[in-house]
Structure formats: structure tokens, C-alpha cells
Design a protein around this motif. Sequence first.
Motif, short mmCIF file in Angstrom:
data_model
loop_
_atom_site.label_atom_id
_atom_site.label_comp_id
_atom_site.label_asym_id
_atom_site.label_seq_id
_atom_site.Cartn_x
_atom_site.Cartn_y
_atom_site.Cartn_z
N THR A 93 28.37 40.11 23.82
CA THR A 93 29.12 39.40 24.92
C THR A 93 28.48 39.77 26.23
O THR A 93 27.87 40.78 26.41
CB THR A 93 30.52 40.27 24.80
OG1 THR A 93 31.22 40.06 23.72
CG2 THR A 93 31.46 39.85 26.07
N PHE A 94 28.52 38.52 26.95
CA PHE A 94 27.90 38.84 28.35
C PHE A 94 29.12 39.37 29.27
O PHE A 94 29.93 38.68 29.25
CB PHE A 94 27.06 37.52 28.78
CG PHE A 94 25.89 37.12 27.96
CD1 PHE A 94 24.67 37.48 28.89
CD2 PHE A 94 25.72 36.55 27.10
CE1 PHE A 94 23.53 37.10 28.33
CE2 PHE A 94 24.68 36.26 26.48
CZ PHE A 94 23.46 36.58 27.02
N GLU A 95 28.70 40.40 30.05
CA GLU A 95 29.37 41.13 30.98
C GLU A 95 28.92 40.63 32.19
O GLU A 95 27.68 41.23 32.76
CB GLU A 95 29.51 42.62 30.66
CG GLU A 95 30.64 42.86 29.63
CD GLU A 95 31.90 42.81 30.10
OE1 GLU A 95 32.42 42.55 31.35
OE2 GLU A 95 32.79 42.84 29.26
N THR A 96 29.80 39.69 33.17
CA THR A 96 28.99 39.10 34.36
C THR A 96 29.82 39.40 35.54
O THR A 96 31.27 39.40 35.09
CB THR A 96 28.51 37.92 34.24
OG1 THR A 96 29.64 36.89 34.20
CG2 THR A 96 27.72 37.60 32.85
N TYR A 165 22.12 31.35 35.56
CA TYR A 165 23.69 31.18 35.49
C TYR A 165 24.08 31.81 36.84
O TYR A 165 23.91 33.20 36.92
CB TYR A 165 24.08 31.96 34.36
CG TYR A 165 23.84 31.20 32.97
CD1 TYR A 165 24.48 29.89 32.67
CD2 TYR A 165 23.12 32.04 32.25
CE1 TYR A 165 23.74 29.46 31.55
CE2 TYR A 165 22.37 31.52 31.14
CZ TYR A 165 23.04 29.97 30.69
OH TYR A 165 22.23 29.57 29.41
N PRO A 166 24.22 31.12 37.98
CA PRO A 166 24.60 31.99 39.11
C PRO A 166 26.01 32.70 39.02
O PRO A 166 26.17 33.45 40.16
CB PRO A 166 24.85 30.54 40.22
CG PRO A 166 23.88 29.45 39.55
CD PRO A 166 24.16 29.76 37.90
N ASN A 167 26.78 32.25 38.14
CA ASN A 167 28.16 32.56 38.25
C ASN A 167 29.09 32.61 39.34
O ASN A 167 29.90 33.59 39.87
CB ASN A 167 28.18 34.15 37.63
CG ASN A 167 27.31 34.37 36.20
OD1 ASN A 167 27.64 33.47 35.53
ND2 ASN A 167 26.78 35.31 36.11
N ALA A 172 36.78 34.45 34.52
CA ALA A 172 37.26 33.64 33.34
C ALA A 172 36.47 34.09 32.16
O ALA A 172 35.43 34.76 32.15
CB ALA A 172 36.86 32.22 33.81
N THR A 173 37.26 33.74 31.05
CA THR A 173 36.50 33.93 29.69
C THR A 173 35.82 32.60 29.28
O THR A 173 36.42 31.55 29.14
CB THR A 173 37.63 34.08 28.65
OG1 THR A 173 38.57 35.24 29.21
CG2 THR A 173 37.09 34.71 27.40
N LEU A 174 34.48 32.76 29.41
CA LEU A 174 33.47 31.55 28.83
C LEU A 174 32.95 31.82 27.68
O LEU A 174 33.05 33.18 27.16
CB LEU A 174 32.51 31.30 29.77
CG LEU A 174 32.89 31.32 31.41
CD1 LEU A 174 31.79 31.15 32.25
CD2 LEU A 174 34.07 30.38 31.63
N ARG A 199 33.80 38.39 35.80
CA ARG A 199 34.82 39.27 36.31
C ARG A 199 34.81 39.01 37.71
O ARG A 199 33.66 38.96 38.38
CB ARG A 199 34.51 40.48 35.81
CG ARG A 199 34.67 41.16 34.22
CD ARG A 199 34.53 42.59 33.89
NE ARG A 199 34.62 42.68 32.63
CZ ARG A 199 35.71 42.83 31.91
NH1 ARG A 199 36.71 42.69 32.27
NH2 ARG A 199 35.41 42.92 30.36
N ASP A 200 35.85 39.51 38.49
CA ASP A 200 35.79 39.48 39.73
C ASP A 200 36.86 40.59 40.64
O ASP A 200 37.55 41.07 39.87
CB ASP A 200 35.94 38.10 40.48
CG ASP A 200 37.36 37.42 40.43
OD1 ASP A 200 38.28 38.21 40.10
OD2 ASP A 200 37.59 36.23 40.81
#
Length: 523
Positions: A93-96, A165-167, A172-174, A199-200
Motif C-alpha cells: 500500500t502506498f501511503e501518501t 505522482y504529484p498527489n 482519497a482511497t486510490l 491523506r490530508d
Amino acid sequence: MSLLTRRTFLAGAAALSLRAEAPALVPDKLTKFVDPLPIPAVAKSAGLRTMAGGDTPRVPYYRIGMSEIETKIHRDLPATRMWGYAGSSPGPTFETRSGEGLQVEWVNNLPTRHMFEVDHNLHGAEADKPDARAIVHVHGAKAPPDSDGYPEDWYVPGKSATYYYPNQQEAATLWYHDHAMGITRLNIYAGLFGMFIVRDNVEDALHLPKGRYEIPLIICDRSLRQDGQLDYMVSGIPGAPWVPEAPGEAILVNGKLFPYLDVEPRKYRFRVLNGSNSRFFHLSLSNDQPFMQIGTDQGLLPEPVSVKNMMIAPGERVDLVLDFASYAGSQIVMNSDSFVLMQFRVGSERVTDTSSLPRKLRPVPKTLESAAVKTRRLRIIEDKMPNGDSMMMMLDGKHWDMPVTENPVIDTTEIWEFVNTTEDSHPIHLHLVRFQILDRRAFDELTYYRTGQLRYTSNPEPPEPFEAGWKDTVRAHSLMVTRIIVRFEGYVGRYVWHCHLLEHEDNEMMRPYDVLPRQVTTK
Ligand code: C2O
Ligand code: CU
């Protein structure tokens, strides 16, 4: 074609097959709830790097390989051969975080031969194309076009692509998955998918359950043989193995069949993804407890919505909170129709739960119809293949390689109306953007065929409360016009839109689209 007919075809094909195949596995004969639910590892960055040739800042760099793996689906089955990212399926899972970019070098280390039969009649999968091709798309990402994973930009084993990926988007869950032209269904079925979480601060401030109380549930169906190996259904037509859908009887959650999860009597957050090729899930709980849905594909809903029967189409995500507080000591099973998915074992020891489920989550300002500069009416149709044998699904009657017809201008808003003339519900996905559902409305089929005119037979129905947030995939129901409103933001360039039933997507139900630069007007 009915499932029965296809199965008969399949039996016929078995005689032609050169592989000695073990008989089909009946999953229900296996003991349930003997394996703990695996939680995919978090992807690890290999340090900070600047992008080659670009003037982008130094951002975390990840190197993720795709390779063949052996994995245990169930205690009592031999290991299953699959394809995974970073050695697992689902991949890590990517955590960003929103606004914090990252780059991933996606390395194709797959075997050169595909594990399933490729249908060379499909566009982009012709016999002169290599068997094992791959390319990664982050579903729901607002990514530059050259990092979006354009289906034709696939590459072969031994090669890699580095994407940025600039995010620059809300929490959101991508999810990420393969997108290689004409074989996406086979690559994803082999196991090439994983979660990508953004996340934000807005979300953090809500104090939703987090850490070990926040769990991804990646659900997909597969057909298995008794030797534990994956089986991908074939048509039985020699040389044309494509099938219009490939439902399996084994439902995997995070890669396991009938897993269990030990939970405390408190609130949990579950990020649920339907990663199936074509199966829709209708999730429910054995104790009749409703799910509290807090988010859709592209982030949080304005407020939690209580849902007893959760419908998720392939490609869609739902963000849920489940409170086990009043079920201490009990066992709860999650089902989808007649299928058993997994079990929650609620501990009996009292715990203090400091997380919350606020009554208000995140405002979702309605995009007004008056903001739209254009309305596009797009038909979803089924047609016979040129060989007359099987069906082909198309978007607006156009093939993948016909000139681009959808070409919105950057920073403008459009309404897209999907006129679904088929018997199926198709989950339609647009890359790059998020959108809102306006409504769905039934129309008279016969009038439409005879005159091309839409004669509506119902009033417009607003989206269900649980889909009244930001979406990137919408169910276009049979014999209805489904309308969405989209602002094309982020990047100019070429993207795609398609049906997320992967068998359809691979067989012409995908179209390129262009986001055009703002018109330069001269005096
Ligand atoms: Cu989830 Cu174009 O894909
Ligand atoms: Cu479809």
C-alpha cells in the motif's frame, strides 16, 4: 450468452487444451476462517530523488518490481502462482499525503510467457505483440499524462518506467493496477493491483479510527482449480478465448479465501476496494449491523450514511466505519449475496476508543449544471465481433483506434450522459478527474432504436446518498441515462475513459480522450 452456455463451451475447450488441468475447486468445501486476514505491507521509499530531466523537487523515490510469486490463498491449498508487485498480491500500500509528490519506478520482471491464454483478436493484443506486457495506472490519481499509464505505452520484461505522482488532490482511497492494452483483464486477474492512499489535514482533524484500526479490504473473485491454481475462463472458441465476463466462485479478501480478523469492541475504518474483473459485490453483515459509509472513490462524503446492503462495482471504493462496541465476544460474518467473504471476531475485553465518527465529514460543494459549457451524449452499446461469434462492447459506437471525439478544454466543466442500451450495468471510469453524479433516468428502448430519440419513462433519480460524493467510477445502469458533471482540471494531454468490467475494457469498451489547452483567441 448465459453462464451455463459458457460453461459448456469451457468443457468443450478442456478437450482441446494441452495443459493437464486439475478440476475446478468448490471453495465452500474448504474450512472457513482458518487464516488471519493479511494486511498488505506499506511501500517503502528508497530515499529522495529529483526526477530525471525535470525541474521537479526532490521527492521520495520507490522502486517496485512486478514478478511471478507463489502465495498461500488458504491453509489447506497448495501455494498459488500469481503475479504481484514487490513480491505480493495485493501489492504494498502506498501511503501518501496530499501535495506531497512521489515517484515510482515500476519494473517489469514478469516471465515472458503469460500465465493465461491471450486473445490475439483483441485490439492491441495481436499475435505480433509480446505476451507479457505491463504498464501501471494509479486509478483516481490526478497524474500528468506521461505518468498516467497510457494503455499503449506498455513495456516488456526487463524494462521499467518511472512515473511522477504529484498527489495534488484531496484525501482519497486510490488504487494501482495494470493497464496493458488488450490484456489488462489477464494481468489484473493474475494479481497486479494494490492500494494507494492519499491523506490530508482535513481528514486528520476528524479523528477517524487510524493505525491498526484502519484496514484496507481489497476484495476480488477468482476461479481456482483443486491444485490451488488460478483458472481464467475461456470461451471454448479455438483461437478466440475472450469471454464477456469472468466471474469466479472464490472470493479473496487481501489475497485470502475466508480470512478472519480479530477486532476489539470499538470503531474500525475499512477502506474497501472491489478489484474484481466483473463481479459486483453486495456487502452485508450477519448481525444485520449497517455499515457507516464515510467516503466514496474520491474522498469523504459530506456526512456518514448508514447502509445495510453495500453495492460496489468493479473499480469502485467505499470507505466505511464499523463499530463493534456492542458486539463484544461475538463473531460477525461479512457476506456478498450467497458468498461468505470473511469473519470478524470481536474480543470480549472492554477497550477505550478515542477515535470518533463525526456527524459532519467534509463539505462536497455541488457542481451546478449551469457551470457546464458542453453536454456530451455517449452511448454504451454491444455489438457482434466481425467473426460473428462473440460480443464486442463499445463506447458511442467507436473503436479504440478511431480519432478522439471527447476533447474537453482544461478548467471547463462538462456534463457526460451515458445512454446505456445494453442489459448490463457498466461501471464507467474517467482517468485524471473526479466528478459528481447528477441523476439517472429510464428511457424507452424501442423509441430509441427506431428514432434515436430519448423518450424518458421515469423522473430523474438523484444519486443514492452513498454515492453523492466525489466519484471517479459510476454505474451506468441498463436502459437508463446516467448523467455526471465533470470539471477537467490538472493537466492537458491524452487520457482514457472506459468501462471497468475488464473483459469489456479489453474489447473496445475504452476510448482515448484529450484535455485541450485553453483556446488562445486572437483579435
Ligand atoms: Cu482502474 Cu483505467 O482504470
Ligand atoms: Cu462494460
